[in-house]
Design a protein around this motif. Structure first.
Motif, PDB file in Angstrom:
ATOM      1  N   SER A 102      -5.588   0.409  -4.187  1.00 21.56           N
ATOM      2  CA  SER A 102      -5.139   0.739  -5.544  1.00 21.56           C
ATOM      3  C   SER A 102      -3.899  -0.061  -5.927  1.00 21.56           C
ATOM      4  O   SER A 102      -3.077  -0.432  -5.082  1.00 21.56           O
ATOM      5  N   THR A 103      -3.755  -0.271  -7.220  1.00 21.80           N
ATOM      6  CA  THR A 103      -2.582  -0.989  -7.743  1.00 21.80           C
ATOM      7  C   THR A 103      -1.742  -0.108  -8.658  1.00 21.80           C
ATOM      8  O   THR A 103      -0.899  -0.600  -9.401  1.00 21.80           O
ATOM      9  N   SER A 104      -1.975   1.184  -8.618  1.00 19.13           N
ATOM     10  CA  SER A 104      -1.135   2.151  -9.337  1.00 19.13           C
ATOM     11  C   SER A 104      -1.399   3.527  -8.744  1.00 19.13           C
ATOM     12  O   SER A 104      -2.423   3.742  -8.088  1.00 19.13           O
ATOM     13  N   ILE A 105      -0.485   4.437  -8.982  1.00 25.55           N
ATOM     14  CA  ILE A 105      -0.680   5.805  -8.508  1.00 25.55           C
ATOM     15  C   ILE A 105      -1.842   6.451  -9.261  1.00 25.55           C
ATOM     16  O   ILE A 105      -2.609   7.227  -8.687  1.00 25.55           O
ATOM     17  N   THR A 106      -1.994   6.122 -10.523  1.00 26.28           N
ATOM     18  CA  THR A 106      -3.106   6.650 -11.310  1.00 26.28           C
ATOM     19  C   THR A 106      -4.434   6.245 -10.692  1.00 26.28           C
ATOM     20  O   THR A 106      -5.338   7.076 -10.533  1.00 26.28           O
ATOM     21  N   GLU A 107      -4.554   4.973 -10.315  1.00 28.04           N
ATOM     22  CA  GLU A 107      -5.787   4.497  -9.669  1.00 28.04           C
ATOM     23  C   GLU A 107      -5.972   5.137  -8.303  1.00 28.04           C
ATOM     24  O   GLU A 107      -7.095   5.477  -7.911  1.00 28.04           O
ATOM     25  N   PHE A 108      -4.876   5.305  -7.568  1.00 29.36           N
ATOM     26  CA  PHE A 108      -4.954   5.929  -6.245  1.00 29.36           C
ATOM     27  C   PHE A 108      -5.619   7.300  -6.325  1.00 29.36           C
ATOM     28  O   PHE A 108      -6.497   7.629  -5.518  1.00 29.36           O
ATOM     29  N   TRP A 109      -5.231   8.093  -7.326  1.00 29.24           N
ATOM     30  CA  TRP A 109      -5.787   9.435  -7.428  1.00 29.24           C
ATOM     31  C   TRP A 109      -7.173   9.463  -8.071  1.00 29.24           C
ATOM     32  O   TRP A 109      -7.809  10.499  -8.105  1.00 29.24           O
ATOM     33  N   ARG A 110      -7.641   8.333  -8.544  1.00 34.72           N
ATOM     34  CA  ARG A 110      -9.047   8.232  -8.933  1.00 34.72           C
ATOM     35  C   ARG A 110      -9.919   7.938  -7.718  1.00 34.72           C
ATOM     36  O   ARG A 110     -11.127   8.121  -7.764  1.00 34.72           O
ATOM     37  N   ARG A 111      -9.271   7.464  -6.657  1.00 31.30           N
ATOM     38  CA  ARG A 111     -10.003   7.050  -5.463  1.00 31.30           C
ATOM     39  C   ARG A 111      -9.818   7.995  -4.277  1.00 31.30           C
ATOM     40  O   ARG A 111     -10.594   7.950  -3.330  1.00 31.30           O
ATOM     41  N   TRP A 112      -8.778   8.831  -4.300  1.00 32.66           N
ATOM     42  CA  TRP A 112      -8.472   9.717  -3.158  1.00 32.66           C
ATOM     43  C   TRP A 112      -8.937  11.138  -3.464  1.00 32.66           C
ATOM     44  O   TRP A 112      -8.651  11.681  -4.523  1.00 32.66           O
ATOM     45  N   TYR A 166       3.366   7.189 -19.525  1.00 33.73           N
ATOM     46  CA  TYR A 166       4.173   7.162 -20.744  1.00 33.73           C
ATOM     47  C   TYR A 166       5.322   6.152 -20.743  1.00 33.73           C
ATOM     48  O   TYR A 166       5.861   5.845 -21.800  1.00 33.73           O
ATOM     49  N   ILE A 167       5.711   5.649 -19.575  1.00 42.49           N
ATOM     50  CA  ILE A 167       6.866   4.751 -19.530  1.00 42.49           C
ATOM     51  C   ILE A 167       6.542   3.408 -18.857  1.00 42.49           C
ATOM     52  O   ILE A 167       6.863   2.345 -19.390  1.00 42.49           O
ATOM     53  N   LEU A 168       5.896   3.452 -17.695  1.00 41.93           N
ATOM     54  CA  LEU A 168       5.724   2.242 -16.891  1.00 41.93           C
ATOM     55  C   LEU A 168       4.423   1.493 -17.142  1.00 41.93           C
ATOM     56  O   LEU A 168       4.200   0.444 -16.528  1.00 41.93           O
ATOM     57  N   LYS A 169       3.569   2.000 -18.013  1.00 39.82           N
ATOM     58  CA  LYS A 169       2.241   1.408 -18.189  1.00 39.82           C
ATOM     59  C   LYS A 169       2.324  -0.072 -18.553  1.00 39.82           C
ATOM     60  O   LYS A 169       1.666  -0.921 -17.944  1.00 39.82           O
ATOM     61  N   GLY A 170       3.138  -0.415 -19.522  1.00 41.46           N
ATOM     62  CA  GLY A 170       3.266  -1.806 -19.944  1.00 41.46           C
ATOM     63  C   GLY A 170       3.870  -2.678 -18.862  1.00 41.46           C
ATOM     64  O   GLY A 170       3.466  -3.834 -18.671  1.00 41.46           O
ATOM     65  N   VAL A 171       4.861  -2.140 -18.137  1.00 43.34           N
ATOM     66  CA  VAL A 171       5.517  -2.897 -17.068  1.00 43.34           C
ATOM     67  C   VAL A 171       4.524  -3.196 -15.951  1.00 43.34           C
ATOM     68  O   VAL A 171       4.453  -4.330 -15.451  1.00 43.34           O
ATOM     69  N   LEU A 172       3.722  -2.188 -15.556  1.00 45.52           N
ATOM     70  CA  LEU A 172       2.753  -2.369 -14.481  1.00 45.52           C
ATOM     71  C   LEU A 172       1.688  -3.394 -14.844  1.00 45.52           C
ATOM     72  O   LEU A 172       1.238  -4.171 -13.995  1.00 45.52           O
ATOM     73  N   GLN A 230      -0.743  -8.651  -9.077  1.00 47.15           N
ATOM     74  CA  GLN A 230      -1.536  -7.674  -8.334  1.00 47.15           C
ATOM     75  C   GLN A 230      -0.881  -7.299  -7.006  1.00 47.15           C
ATOM     76  O   GLN A 230      -0.862  -6.130  -6.629  1.00 47.15           O
ATOM     77  N   ALA A 231      -0.361  -8.291  -6.293  1.00 45.93           N
ATOM     78  CA  ALA A 231       0.251  -8.030  -4.989  1.00 45.93           C
ATOM     79  C   ALA A 231       1.461  -7.109  -5.117  1.00 45.93           C
ATOM     80  O   ALA A 231       1.657  -6.198  -4.296  1.00 45.93           O
ATOM     81  N   VAL A 232       2.264  -7.325  -6.143  1.00 44.98           N
ATOM     82  CA  VAL A 232       3.454  -6.491  -6.365  1.00 44.98           C
ATOM     83  C   VAL A 232       3.042  -5.066  -6.712  1.00 44.98           C
ATOM     84  O   VAL A 232       3.626  -4.096  -6.212  1.00 44.98           O
ATOM     85  N   LYS A 233       2.033  -4.935  -7.561  1.00 45.90           N
ATOM     86  CA  LYS A 233       1.546  -3.600  -7.932  1.00 45.90           C
ATOM     87  C   LYS A 233       1.003  -2.864  -6.704  1.00 45.90           C
ATOM     88  O   LYS A 233       1.184  -1.647  -6.564  1.00 45.90           O
ATOM     89  N   HIS A 234       0.343  -3.600  -5.828  1.00 43.45           N
ATOM     90  CA  HIS A 234      -0.210  -2.970  -4.622  1.00 43.45           C
ATOM     91  C   HIS A 234       0.899  -2.505  -3.690  1.00 43.45           C
ATOM     92  O   HIS A 234       0.850  -1.400  -3.135  1.00 43.45           O
ATOM     93  N   LEU A 235       1.919  -3.341  -3.512  1.00 52.30           N
ATOM     94  CA  LEU A 235       3.053  -2.952  -2.671  1.00 52.30           C
ATOM     95  C   LEU A 235       3.787  -1.754  -3.256  1.00 52.30           C
ATOM     96  O   LEU A 235       4.196  -0.835  -2.525  1.00 52.30           O
TER      97      LEU A 235
END
Length: 473
Positions: free
Chosen positions: A274-284, A347-353, A358-363
């Motif tokens: 996953s490359t975000s916490i939102t994606e992580f919880w779609r997969r976990w 609500y805050i980090l969506k645009g920044v992410l 991709q590598a930074v988002k994953h880390l």
């Protein structure tokens, strides 16, 4: 009884499958109910009565709700709603009494000027999972999403089905309603199920158990003897352990289901890519996330309301998600931790992410997940805060020490194997090989699965009791 045991693999499962396949289809649900009760009673003989009570009360409620709704009058609709609410409350009271009674009493004793003595209750294994299944059934009958099951044996088989009874996935009645009456049993499906089971067995026995020992030994060191490097290695070890332990159980459950003719939903979809916490919880733990979304988040209003209410809804869901996992403050804070992160991303980090590589988002994602697991795994909030502090060089044994380098060197191969197996790369190649027309490639895959089975058997012969982590939830 656990899936990763010599007795289950070589005695219980073969005998169960033999009787199941020899039984006419009309009686297969009865066989499934009986062997599931035996499976559960093997470790929890007293609590079989609790499960039977749960089966009975929800079966009767489903029939009552359907009867009320068929009258199609305002008064009968009200009766159906009351019946549904009462049944849900009964289910929650049973779960709450066994799972949270001790937690409530401990917190009361901490603030009251006197102490209330009480007898600590052992947690019935799997109660969180089968309670959520029965509640979803009753609610769906009320919503007219499914028809009430009129056959008590069939309903009992659904609730007690041993492949997913102890630690999920949470199988909703709507997912298997038709399969309970008509399901396909074939050699191809059995073979597919066997591969799922061996895949899960390898995850549990070879990866989870071995890398879990690394985390246990690091946790035993204490904060004053743990460097920042060692703490992160321990966090990585637990991160991999819980995935392969729980994911391995889910794979085995899916495999056993296929052997019996059922198709369960996938509970994990490579969450560590996953490359975000939102994606992580779609997969976990997909079955739990979808359950809370369907029966809590959407009824509260979901995100079709003001921003403040949408945030409120998310925080309620994640507080309950944490509480579902255990009766301790660190689980509640773990849930709130993810609730806050999800709100920040939405609500805050969506645009920044979106602008990050991709590598930074994953880390970023994996760092937050590893911190979350330390909050989850610790025996209490104090130990969790101490360990997380050590991960950021607060109160520990410096940035690095020889202990950290020792663990880094000794677990390097195991860690690389765990990382590779957490991606779809290896599994996709196996799937392509098994689906190819090349008999040689298919044979090599079968040999690989056989080797995994032999290695697991060798481990299990000398192993002590190794329950799955999610048994305690």
């Amino acid at each position: 009884m656990i899936f990763s045991s010599i007795f289950f693999i070589f005695i219980f499962l073969p005998l169960t499958l033999l009787v199941y396949y020899l039984t006419p289809f009309k009686a297969k649900n009865l066989v499934l109910l009986l062997v599931s009760l035996i499976f559960y009673a093997w470790g929890e003989p007293v609590y079989v009565l609790l499960m039977l009570f749960s089966i009975g009360i929800n079966y009767v409620s489903g029939r009552e709700i359907e009867a009320f709704r068929s009258e199609n009058t305002e008064q009968s609709e009200q009766k159906a709603k009351i019946a549904m609410i009462v049944t849900v409350v009964i289910n929650l009271c049973i779960l709450g009494f066994y799972k949270y009674f001790g937690f409530v009493m401990d917190n009361l004793n901490a603030v009251l000027p006197f102490e209330i003595s009480y007898h600590a209750l052992s947690l019935p294994i799997g109660i969180s999972f089968y309670t959520f299944q029965t509640m979803s059934y009753v609610i769906d009958v009320y919503r007219k999403k499914v028809e009430a099951q009129h056959n008590l044996i069939t309903f009992g088989a659904y609730v007690s089905m041993f492949p997913q009874l102890i630690a999920g996935p949470i199988v909703r009645y709507s997912d298997v309603e038709r399969q309970l009456q008509h399901r396909r049993i074939s050699r191809e499906k059995f073979g597919d199920g066997a591969m799922w089971f061996l895949q899960g067995l390898g995850k549990k026995v070879i990866l989870a158990n071995n890398i879990g020992m690394v985390y246990d030994s690091i946790l035993a060191l204490g904060a004053s003897e743990t460097s920042m490097l060692t703490a992160w290695i321990g966090a990585f070890a637990y991160t991999m352990q819980i995935y392969y332990d729980f994911g391995g159980y889910s794979d085995m459950a899916i495999g056993l289901g296929k052997m019996l003719g059922f198709d369960f939903i996938k509970n994990f979809d490579y969450p560590y890519i996953s490359t975000s916490i939102t994606e992580f919880w779609r997969r976990w733990h997909i079955s739990l996330s979808s359950w809370f979304k369907e029966y809590v988040y959407i009824p509260l209003g979901g995100n079709r309301c003001s921003t403040a209410k949408a945030i409120r809804n998310l925080m309620i869901v994640w507080c309950l998600t944490g509480l579902w996992h255990g009766a301790a403050w660190n689980f509640i804070f773990w849930g709130l931790y993810y609730g806050i992160l999800l709100c920040l991303e939405k609500y805050i980090l969506k645009g920044v992410l979106e602008r990050m590589p991709q590598a930074v988002k994953h880390l970023y994602t994996m760092a937050l997940v590893m911190i979350g697991w330390m909050l989850f795994a610790a025996p209490g909030m104090g130990r969790a805060a101490s360990y997380i502090g050590t991960m950021f060089c607060v109160g520990g044994h410096g940035l690095a020490d020889w202990t950290g380098f020792y663990y880094l060197k000794s677990t390097l191969i195991l860690g690389i194997a765990a990382l590779l197996c957490s991606t779809p790369l290896i599994y996709q190649r196996f799937e392509h090989a098994m689906c190819s027309r090349s008999k040689m490639r298919q044979m090599l895959c079968i040999v690989a699965y056989a080797v995994v089975f032999l290695i697991c058997t060798a481990y299990l012969v000398n192993a002590t009791y190794n329950p799955f982590l999610y048994f305690r939830f």
